[in-house]
Design an enzyme around this catalytic site. Structure first.
Site, PDB file in Angstrom:
ATOM      1  N   HIS A 175      -9.517   6.460   2.279  1.00 46.22           N
ATOM      2  CA  HIS A 175      -9.994   6.667   3.647  1.00 46.22           C
ATOM      3  C   HIS A 175     -11.231   7.560   3.741  1.00 46.22           C
ATOM      4  O   HIS A 175     -11.257   8.547   4.500  1.00 46.22           O
ATOM      5  CB  HIS A 175      -8.862   7.185   4.539  1.00 46.22           C
ATOM      6  CG  HIS A 175      -8.809   6.502   5.876  1.00 46.22           C
ATOM      7  ND1 HIS A 175      -9.266   7.092   7.019  1.00 46.22           N
ATOM      8  CD2 HIS A 175      -8.387   5.278   6.235  1.00 46.22           C
ATOM      9  CE1 HIS A 175      -9.115   6.265   8.032  1.00 46.22           C
ATOM     10  NE2 HIS A 175      -8.588   5.146   7.584  1.00 46.22           N
ATOM     11  N   TYR A 214      -4.052  11.388   6.456  1.00 36.52           N
ATOM     12  CA  TYR A 214      -4.153   9.982   6.827  1.00 36.52           C
ATOM     13  C   TYR A 214      -3.056   9.143   6.167  1.00 36.52           C
ATOM     14  O   TYR A 214      -2.787   9.284   4.975  1.00 36.52           O
ATOM     15  CB  TYR A 214      -5.521   9.394   6.410  1.00 36.52           C
ATOM     16  CG  TYR A 214      -5.472   7.891   6.490  1.00 36.52           C
ATOM     17  CD1 TYR A 214      -5.570   7.261   7.720  1.00 36.52           C
ATOM     18  CD2 TYR A 214      -5.218   7.120   5.359  1.00 36.52           C
ATOM     19  CE1 TYR A 214      -5.426   5.895   7.825  1.00 36.52           C
ATOM     20  CE2 TYR A 214      -5.083   5.742   5.459  1.00 36.52           C
ATOM     21  CZ  TYR A 214      -5.190   5.145   6.679  1.00 36.52           C
ATOM     22  OH  TYR A 214      -5.025   3.784   6.785  1.00 36.52           O
ATOM     23  N   GLU A 253      -4.516  -7.737   4.844  1.00 36.31           N
ATOM     24  CA  GLU A 253      -3.680  -6.614   5.280  1.00 36.31           C
ATOM     25  C   GLU A 253      -2.817  -7.080   6.449  1.00 36.31           C
ATOM     26  O   GLU A 253      -3.279  -7.799   7.333  1.00 36.31           O
ATOM     27  CB  GLU A 253      -4.575  -5.452   5.720  1.00 36.31           C
ATOM     28  CG  GLU A 253      -3.818  -4.204   6.134  1.00 36.31           C
ATOM     29  CD  GLU A 253      -4.755  -3.051   6.524  1.00 36.31           C
ATOM     30  OE1 GLU A 253      -5.950  -3.323   6.781  1.00 36.31           O
ATOM     31  OE2 GLU A 253      -4.301  -1.898   6.543  1.00 36.31           O
ATOM     32  N   ARG A 299     -13.819  -5.695   2.986  1.00 34.83           N
ATOM     33  CA  ARG A 299     -12.819  -5.476   4.039  1.00 34.83           C
ATOM     34  C   ARG A 299     -13.326  -5.803   5.438  1.00 34.83           C
ATOM     35  O   ARG A 299     -12.540  -5.830   6.387  1.00 34.83           O
ATOM     36  CB  ARG A 299     -12.394  -3.997   4.036  1.00 34.83           C
ATOM     37  CG  ARG A 299     -11.837  -3.529   2.729  1.00 34.83           C
ATOM     38  CD  ARG A 299     -10.341  -3.478   2.707  1.00 34.83           C
ATOM     39  NE  ARG A 299      -9.751  -2.693   3.758  1.00 34.83           N
ATOM     40  CZ  ARG A 299      -8.648  -3.039   4.416  1.00 34.83           C
ATOM     41  NH1 ARG A 299      -8.052  -4.179   4.166  1.00 34.83           N
ATOM     42  NH2 ARG A 299      -8.142  -2.257   5.350  1.00 34.83           N
ATOM     43  N   GLU A 338      -9.062   1.739  -2.025  1.00 33.42           N
ATOM     44  CA  GLU A 338      -9.858   1.402  -0.836  1.00 33.42           C
ATOM     45  C   GLU A 338     -10.680   2.590  -0.332  1.00 33.42           C
ATOM     46  O   GLU A 338     -10.212   3.730  -0.355  1.00 33.42           O
ATOM     47  CB  GLU A 338      -8.873   0.949   0.252  1.00 33.42           C
ATOM     48  CG  GLU A 338      -9.520   0.568   1.560  1.00 33.42           C
ATOM     49  CD  GLU A 338      -8.476   0.203   2.610  1.00 33.42           C
ATOM     50  OE1 GLU A 338      -7.346  -0.184   2.242  1.00 33.42           O
ATOM     51  OE2 GLU A 338      -8.785   0.318   3.792  1.00 33.42           O
ATOM     52  N   ARG A 382       0.850  -1.186   0.000  1.00 31.97           N
ATOM     53  CA  ARG A 382       0.000   0.000   0.000  1.00 31.97           C
ATOM     54  C   ARG A 382       0.884   1.233   0.000  1.00 31.97           C
ATOM     55  O   ARG A 382       1.845   1.312   0.783  1.00 31.97           O
ATOM     56  CB  ARG A 382      -0.890  -0.010   1.246  1.00 31.97           C
ATOM     57  CG  ARG A 382      -1.982   1.033   1.218  1.00 31.97           C
ATOM     58  CD  ARG A 382      -2.796   1.039   2.494  1.00 31.97           C
ATOM     59  NE  ARG A 382      -2.196   1.942   3.478  1.00 31.97           N
ATOM     60  CZ  ARG A 382      -2.869   2.493   4.495  1.00 31.97           C
ATOM     61  NH1 ARG A 382      -4.142   2.210   4.681  1.00 31.97           N
ATOM     62  NH2 ARG A 382      -2.261   3.281   5.351  1.00 31.97           N
ATOM     63  N   TRP A 404     -12.363  11.464   8.531  1.00 36.33           N
ATOM     64  CA  TRP A 404     -10.948  11.132   8.705  1.00 36.33           C
ATOM     65  C   TRP A 404     -10.591   9.900   7.886  1.00 36.33           C
ATOM     66  O   TRP A 404     -11.336   9.033   7.664  1.00 36.33           O
ATOM     67  CB  TRP A 404     -10.607  10.853  10.179  1.00 36.33           C
ATOM     68  CG  TRP A 404      -9.166  10.425  10.300  1.00 36.33           C
ATOM     69  CD1 TRP A 404      -8.069  11.194  10.040  1.00 36.33           C
ATOM     70  CD2 TRP A 404      -8.680   9.129  10.659  1.00 36.33           C
ATOM     71  NE1 TRP A 404      -6.920  10.457  10.231  1.00 36.33           N
ATOM     72  CE2 TRP A 404      -7.266   9.183  10.603  1.00 36.33           C
ATOM     73  CE3 TRP A 404      -9.296   7.913  11.011  1.00 36.33           C
ATOM     74  CZ2 TRP A 404      -6.453   8.071  10.900  1.00 36.33           C
ATOM     75  CZ3 TRP A 404      -8.505   6.839  11.309  1.00 36.33           C
ATOM     76  CH2 TRP A 404      -7.089   6.911  11.257  1.00 36.33           C
ATOM     77  N   ASP A 414      -5.324   3.720  -0.165  1.00 36.63           N
ATOM     78  CA  ASP A 414      -6.497   3.917   0.692  1.00 36.63           C
ATOM     79  C   ASP A 414      -6.914   5.391   0.651  1.00 36.63           C
ATOM     80  O   ASP A 414      -6.154   6.261   1.062  1.00 36.63           O
ATOM     81  CB  ASP A 414      -6.123   3.514   2.130  1.00 36.63           C
ATOM     82  CG  ASP A 414      -7.330   3.364   3.039  1.00 36.63           C
ATOM     83  OD1 ASP A 414      -8.412   3.869   2.677  1.00 36.63           O
ATOM     84  OD2 ASP A 414      -7.193   2.745   4.120  1.00 36.63           O
ATOM     85  N   GLU A 451     -13.805  -1.709   5.983  1.00 35.33           N
ATOM     86  CA  GLU A 451     -13.167  -2.014   7.269  1.00 35.33           C
ATOM     87  C   GLU A 451     -14.021  -1.538   8.447  1.00 35.33           C
ATOM     88  O   GLU A 451     -13.901  -2.080   9.532  1.00 35.33           O
ATOM     89  CB  GLU A 451     -11.757  -1.414   7.336  1.00 35.33           C
ATOM     90  CG  GLU A 451     -11.731   0.099   7.284  1.00 35.33           C
ATOM     91  CD  GLU A 451     -10.319   0.654   7.205  1.00 35.33           C
ATOM     92  OE1 GLU A 451      -9.471   0.030   6.547  1.00 35.33           O
ATOM     93  OE2 GLU A 451     -10.072   1.711   7.808  1.00 35.33           O
TER      94      GLU A 451
HETATM   95  O1  EZ4 Z   1      -7.583   3.658   9.648  1.00 44.73           O
HETATM   96  O2  EZ4 Z   1      -7.016   0.682  11.530  1.00 44.73           O
HETATM   97  O3  EZ4 Z   1      -6.628   0.202   5.790  1.00 44.73           O
HETATM   98  N1  EZ4 Z   1      -6.334   0.475   6.904  1.00 44.73           N
HETATM   99  C1  EZ4 Z   1      -6.816   1.518   7.573  1.00 44.73           C
HETATM  100  C2  EZ4 Z   1      -6.384   1.668   9.017  1.00 44.73           C
HETATM  101  C3  EZ4 Z   1      -7.499   2.270   9.850  1.00 44.73           C
HETATM  102  C4  EZ4 Z   1      -7.266   2.030  11.311  1.00 44.73           C
HETATM  103  C5  EZ4 Z   1      -8.491   2.525  12.088  1.00 44.73           C
HETATM  104  O4  EZ4 Z   1      -8.596   1.963  13.293  1.00 44.73           O
HETATM  105  O5  EZ4 Z   1      -7.579   2.281   7.021  1.00 44.73           O
HETATM  106  O6  EZ4 Z   1      -5.223   2.467   9.088  1.00 44.73           O
HETATM  107 CO    CO Z   2      -8.370   1.431   5.285  1.00 39.92          CO
END
Ligand code: EZ4
Ligand code: CO
Length: 401
Positions: A211, A161, A338, A282, A235, A149, A401, A209, A261
């Protein structure tokens, strides 16, 4: 005679980061553990378990995993949500651990036996600048990872992030705050992956990601702009509340999508799966109701050509990794796992038999989950309040976030 549950203990410890673990003991002398960690809200799950779940467990037959699951899910009027489902997951995984120990088998055997010998995994790399991110990517490729990643700092943004920030201001124990500008990010992301392909060639799988930060059309634009770089997956492009918005994203890009996730039930991903709006799911064992429920999600996904790509950041405890690797050893539609290395002190608290070698993960062969908790060691690392970050647009607006 049926065995019965005699004790259930909630163990909260912080060997480098907080973990919540449930340990269930039975009259016949067996014990099993499950992870209940929800990063930043640990004590809410601990209290849910301690105050509401543990009293319902004592005296029950540990072999009746399905009935206990239904009792805790269907039997609670206030269903679903991350706290409830993590608590149920901890009970469920601990009971599967006990059942597999009683059978004298590693857990993957109980699930149906091995579909594969080892599991592809991906690691995280990041850098505040493009050069630093590329150096980290090259180091991971040299270390033998087959899937990596890549997250890179965006010029003009200070803290985002996935990128380690050295200069975070002291928030007095409250969440750190990141800053975000989608236009800057969308312009920069293709440059990162163009450079990444130049550095590591075509054979390494590259992941990224987003996010949860993008609006649907922005997500479509990003997927399209990354197509030339052949990502393994992109992602969490949009926030998770609306599954339907992925229809728009999907119509406009063939970049493979991974989502979920933060999902905690099959209802969170039903549309994504049945309409084939994603390629990887996920949702993982600790946050989606344990093995009993995630197996249902994985089976539904299998019907629609969606593969597993379980969350496995370091805030999911080694107990969840143990469960995920038995699950991954069995599940027919496995995709990737992961993988993050846990803080060093976690090895004093947890002893596990799963392993990482040559870019792959291997489940262990000992009966049960193959992981134990040393309660005396856990007591040496007391809980410390900690939060995940929050995120703001550059004008101060609070953002995902
Ligand atoms: O932000 O595990 O793909 N992985 C992620 C992680 C999550 C954290 C949150 O608890 O997005 O870094
Ligand atoms: Co993630």
């Amino acid at each position: 005679m049926a065995d019965r549950i005699t004790a259930a203990k909630v163990i909260v410890c912080s060997p480098g980061r907080n973990f919540v673990t449930l340990k269930i003991e039975t009259a016949s002398g067996l014990s099993g553990i499950g992870d209940a960690t929800v990063n930043g809200r640990e004590m809410a799950v601990a209290a849910y378990l301690q105050e509401h779940v543990v009293p319902c467990l004592i005296g029950r037959d540990p072999a009746r995993i399905e009935d206990v699951w239904q009792y805790l899910y269907r039997g609670a009027y206030w269903r679903r949500g991350p706290i409830t489902m993590a608590a149920i997951a901890a009970v469920d995984v601990a009971l599967w651990d006990i059942k597999a120990k009683a059978a004298g088998m590693p857990l993957y055997q109980l699930l149906g036996g091995a579909s594969r010998s080892h599991m592809l995994c991906y690691t995280h790399t990041d850098g505040a600048t493009l050069d630093e991110a590329m150096a980290a990517l090259e180091r991971a490729a040299e270390a033998g990872y087959h899937a990596i990643r890549v997250q890179a700092g965006v010029p003009g943004l200070k803290r985002i992030y996935g990128v380690h920030a050295a200069d975070a201001p002291d928030m007095g124990g409250l969440p750190n705050e990141g800053d975000w500008d989608t236009a800057k990010y969308l312009r920069f992301a293709p440059k990162v992956f163009e450079e990444a392909r130049k550095r590591v060639g075509a054979d390494i799988h590259l992941l990224h990601d987003a996010h949860h930060r993008l609006l649907p059309n922005e997500a479509a634009q990003l997927g399209k702009s990354l197509e030339p770089y052949d990502l393994f997956w992109l992602e969490d492009v949009t926030p998770v509340e609306n599954q339907e918005v992925l229809r728009h994203v999907r119509r406009h890009t063939t970049t493979p999508l991974a989502i979920g996730e933060v999902f905690n039930s099959i209802w969170d991903c039903q549309t994504l799966i049945t309409e084939q709006l994603i390629d990887y799911i996920r949702a993982t064992i600790v946050h989606a109701g344990g093995i009993t429920h995630v197996r249902r999600i994985a089976d539904l996904a299998g019907l629609y050509g969606v593969r597993t790509g379980f969350h496995g950041a370091a805030d999911l405890s080694p107990v969840t990794m143990a469960a995920a690797l038995h699950f991954g050893r069995w599940v027919p539609n496995f995709g990737i796992q992961e993988y993050s290395i846990h803080p060093k002190d976690s090895q004093q608290v947890f002893q596990w038999d799963w392993s990482f070698r040559d870019g792959y993960l291997f489940s262990g062969e000992s009966p049960g989950l193959g992981i134990t908790i040393d309660e005396a060691a856990a007591a040496r690392f007391p809980y410390q309040r900690a939060y995940l970050d929050v995120n703001r647009l550059t004008d101060g607006t609070l953002w995902n976030w």
